[in-house]
Design a protein around this motif. Structure first.
Motif, PDB file in Angstrom:
ATOM      1  N   LEU A 133       0.833  -1.208   0.000  1.00 36.13           N
ATOM      2  CA  LEU A 133       0.000   0.000   0.000  1.00 36.13           C
ATOM      3  C   LEU A 133       0.869   1.260   0.000  1.00 36.13           C
ATOM      4  CD1 LEU A 133      -2.727  -1.074   2.590  1.00 36.13           C
ATOM      5  CD2 LEU A 133      -3.137  -0.545   0.178  1.00 36.13           C
ATOM      6  N   LYS A 134       1.896   1.278   0.819  1.00 33.57           N
ATOM      7  CA  LYS A 134       2.793   2.428   0.866  1.00 33.57           C
ATOM      8  C   LYS A 134       3.507   2.620  -0.473  1.00 33.57           C
ATOM      9  CE  LYS A 134       3.869   2.288   5.837  1.00 33.57           C
ATOM     10  NZ  LYS A 134       4.962   2.130   6.833  1.00 33.57           N
ATOM     11  N   ARG A 135       3.899   1.510  -1.051  1.00 33.83           N
ATOM     12  CA  ARG A 135       4.579   1.551  -2.357  1.00 33.83           C
ATOM     13  C   ARG A 135       3.636   2.082  -3.426  1.00 33.83           C
ATOM     14  NH1 ARG A 135       9.134  -1.767  -4.361  1.00 33.83           N
ATOM     15  NH2 ARG A 135       8.906  -2.101  -6.606  1.00 33.83           N
ATOM     16  N   GLU A 136       2.398   1.653  -3.361  1.00 29.70           N
ATOM     17  CA  GLU A 136       1.376   2.106  -4.319  1.00 29.70           C
ATOM     18  C   GLU A 136       1.138   3.608  -4.163  1.00 29.70           C
ATOM     19  OE1 GLU A 136      -1.694   1.384  -7.296  1.00 29.70           O
ATOM     20  OE2 GLU A 136      -0.006   0.184  -6.567  1.00 29.70           O
ATOM     21  N   LEU A 137       1.111   4.078  -2.920  1.00 27.08           N
ATOM     22  CA  LEU A 137       0.884   5.499  -2.641  1.00 27.08           C
ATOM     23  C   LEU A 137       2.129   6.340  -2.928  1.00 27.08           C
ATOM     24  CD1 LEU A 137      -1.035   5.173   0.747  1.00 27.08           C
ATOM     25  CD2 LEU A 137      -2.017   5.906  -1.431  1.00 27.08           C
ATOM     26  N   ASP A 184       5.978   7.163   4.506  1.00 28.37           N
ATOM     27  CA  ASP A 184       5.715   7.758   5.808  1.00 28.37           C
ATOM     28  C   ASP A 184       4.244   7.599   6.207  1.00 28.37           C
ATOM     29  OD1 ASP A 184       8.344   8.649   6.230  1.00 28.37           O
ATOM     30  OD2 ASP A 184       7.990  10.411   4.977  1.00 28.37           O
ATOM     31  N   THR A 185       3.454   7.009   5.319  1.00 24.31           N
ATOM     32  CA  THR A 185       2.047   6.773   5.619  1.00 24.31           C
ATOM     33  C   THR A 185       1.911   5.811   6.799  1.00 24.31           C
ATOM     34  OG1 THR A 185       1.504   7.034   3.270  1.00 24.31           O
ATOM     35  CG2 THR A 185      -0.164   5.991   4.660  1.00 24.31           C
ATOM     36  N   VAL A 186       1.035   6.152   7.731  1.00 28.79           N
ATOM     37  CA  VAL A 186       0.799   5.296   8.895  1.00 28.79           C
ATOM     38  C   VAL A 186      -0.456   4.455   8.646  1.00 28.79           C
ATOM     39  CG1 VAL A 186       0.284   5.231  11.363  1.00 28.79           C
ATOM     40  CG2 VAL A 186       1.871   6.962  10.457  1.00 28.79           C
ATOM     41  N   LEU A 204      -6.527  -6.483   0.679  1.00 29.59           N
ATOM     42  CA  LEU A 204      -5.989  -7.794   0.308  1.00 29.59           C
ATOM     43  C   LEU A 204      -6.097  -8.065  -1.191  1.00 29.59           C
ATOM     44  CD1 LEU A 204      -7.415  -9.927   3.276  1.00 29.59           C
ATOM     45  CD2 LEU A 204      -5.316  -8.559   3.167  1.00 29.59           C
ATOM     46  N   GLN A 205      -6.852  -7.212  -1.886  1.00 27.46           N
ATOM     47  CA  GLN A 205      -7.024  -7.381  -3.325  1.00 27.46           C
ATOM     48  C   GLN A 205      -6.004  -6.581  -4.141  1.00 27.46           C
ATOM     49  OE1 GLN A 205      -9.200  -9.728  -4.210  1.00 27.46           O
ATOM     50  NE2 GLN A 205      -9.526  -9.902  -1.983  1.00 27.46           N
ATOM     51  N   LEU A 206      -5.173  -5.805  -3.449  1.00 30.17           N
ATOM     52  CA  LEU A 206      -4.194  -4.981  -4.149  1.00 30.17           C
ATOM     53  C   LEU A 206      -3.274  -5.850  -5.002  1.00 30.17           C
ATOM     54  CD1 LEU A 206      -2.903  -2.155  -4.543  1.00 30.17           C
ATOM     55  CD2 LEU A 206      -1.421  -2.677  -2.584  1.00 30.17           C
ATOM     56  N   ASN A 207      -3.149  -5.481  -6.266  1.00 35.43           N
ATOM     57  CA  ASN A 207      -2.337  -6.264  -7.195  1.00 35.43           C
ATOM     58  C   ASN A 207      -0.877  -5.814  -7.112  1.00 35.43           C
ATOM     59  OD1 ASN A 207      -1.541  -8.041  -9.171  1.00 35.43           O
ATOM     60  ND2 ASN A 207      -2.230  -6.760 -10.872  1.00 35.43           N
ATOM     61  N   SER A 208      -0.144  -6.477  -6.243  1.00 33.28           N
ATOM     62  CA  SER A 208       1.274  -6.155  -6.046  1.00 33.28           C
ATOM     63  C   SER A 208       2.014  -7.442  -5.732  1.00 33.28           C
ATOM     64  CB  SER A 208       1.433  -5.172  -4.872  1.00 33.28           C
ATOM     65  OG  SER A 208       2.792  -5.089  -4.476  1.00 33.28           O
ATOM     66  N   PRO A 209       3.218  -7.605  -6.279  1.00 37.63           N
ATOM     67  CA  PRO A 209       3.994  -8.813  -5.978  1.00 37.63           C
ATOM     68  C   PRO A 209       4.364  -8.899  -4.496  1.00 37.63           C
ATOM     69  CG  PRO A 209       5.350  -7.204  -7.141  1.00 37.63           C
ATOM     70  CD  PRO A 209       3.946  -6.709  -7.206  1.00 37.63           C
TER      71      PRO A 209
END
Length: 347
Positions: free
Chosen positions: A250-254, A258-260, A269-274
């Motif tokens: 999620l942080k990588r996507e954003l 520094d996002t908490v 859980l559906q985020l498409n990321s390796p």
């Protein structure tokens, strides 16, 4: 008789002048010339500094800049200024000061741990040595360097083993990178390599898995148990389903590390990321943080057990409740969800 008096006067005047000159020389060389009250002061001389730049650094620390300059010229230091960190001790004379600045570059302790990205690592290191964060990041992400060492861009963080190291302050970005590569190879001694081979994992995979262990628990004594759980899941070809990997994704996507994020939602859980281990099997392509040595060694020396599931233990904060099967896990999970809802943690 008259001539003898004149000669005597000339000799006496010569002795007086010579004595005065000798006194001035002695005073310039050996009289204390520090102006600070502390026991010692440090000077950081940047690479490529001119004498005028050095002079601006030492003026606040010296009582008499002119005598220092005279000695510096006499000892041929002005044209041979060297970068680094140097120490001046209270009461030093000019001779000692010049000698210290000429040949006593002292090392600094460089320490780092738990950086999530190479960018953060570069920022951390740049506060401790002369190299700036931009040059450090460029060195860390250099394609040729990564390929030469069999690393992908995602795995680039793997070779920086967190610890405290001695460096000269004027170490360049590339020299820092080279040194850390040597430390990485030293870290992977025969014993650790053998243990990784038994697990059928590459070194970078061990570190990537250790980074998940690191994020899952801050309790060093629990890390071997957590590592054993994930290794059990890998052996069974189960998804790792580690919440910290989702948070990292999620942080990588954003694009903002520094996002908490305190709570992983079902939609996440559906985020498409390796890096989403709820969606993709196996170990992520790189570490989600820089793991401590204790986490790396926990993977290499896992606790032997039959656990496949875990959830935060709300009765013993910082630790987890472990389960052998899904039924037991769901009971533990219900207690956790009830607690987190009571805290009104929505994100």
């Amino acid at each position: 008789m008259y001539i003898k008096k004149i000669l005597l006067i000339i000799v006496l005047l010569g002795l007086i002048v010579g004595g005065a000159f000798a006194y001035l020389i002695y005073n310039a060389l050996f009289s204390p010339n520090t102006a600070f009250n502390n026991k010692e002061a440090y000077i950081y001389i940047p690479t490529g500094s001119s004498y005028d730049e050095l002079k601006s650094l030492v003026i606040p620390l010296l009582s008499d800049i002119e005598t220092f300059e005279a000695v510096a010229k006499r000892k041929n230091y002005i044209d041979h200024i060297k970068p680094g960190k140097y120490i001046l001790k209270k009461g030093m004379n000019n001779n000692e000061i010049v000698n210290s600045l000429r040949s006593n570059n002292i090392p600094v302790n460089v320490s780092f741990n738990n950086q999530e990205t190479l960018e953060k690592l570069a920022g951390r290191i740049s506060t401790q040595i002369e190299a700036d964060s931009i040059s450090l990041l460029k060195a860390f992400t250099d394609t040729g360097f990564l390929q030469e060492n069999g690393l992908t861009a995602d795995a680039g963080l793997s070779i920086y083993i967190p610890n405290s190291y001695e460096f000269f302050w004027n170490t360049s970005a590339t020299d820092f990178r080279v040194r850390m590569r040597k430390e990485y190879l030293r870290f992977w001694n025969d014993d650790r390599l053998k243990k990784a081979k038994v697990l059928n994992l590459k070194q970078e995979q061990v570190i990537a898995l250790a980074s998940i262990v690191q994020k899952e628990t801050a309790k060093v004594d629990e890390r071997p148990r957590v590592a054993g759980l994930y290794l059990n899941r890998l052996k069974k070809n189960m998804l790792l389903q580690a919440d910290p990997t989702v948070i990292y994704a999620l942080k990588r996507e954003l694009g903002n590390f520094d996002t908490v994020i305190k709570r992983v939602l079902y939609k996440d859980l559906q985020l498409n990321s390796p890096y989403n281990t709820y969606k993709y099997a196996g170990i992520p392509p790189g570490p989600i943080t820089m793991p401590d040595i204790s986490s790396i060694d926990a993977v290499l020396n896992p606790e032997k057990h039959n656990y496949y599931y875990m959830v935060a233990n709300v009765e013993d904060f910082g630790y987890h409740k472990f389960a052998i099967d899904l039924a037991q896990h769901n009971r533990n999970k219900t207690q956790y969800i009830r607690w987190i809802n009571e805290q009104n943690i929505n994100r």
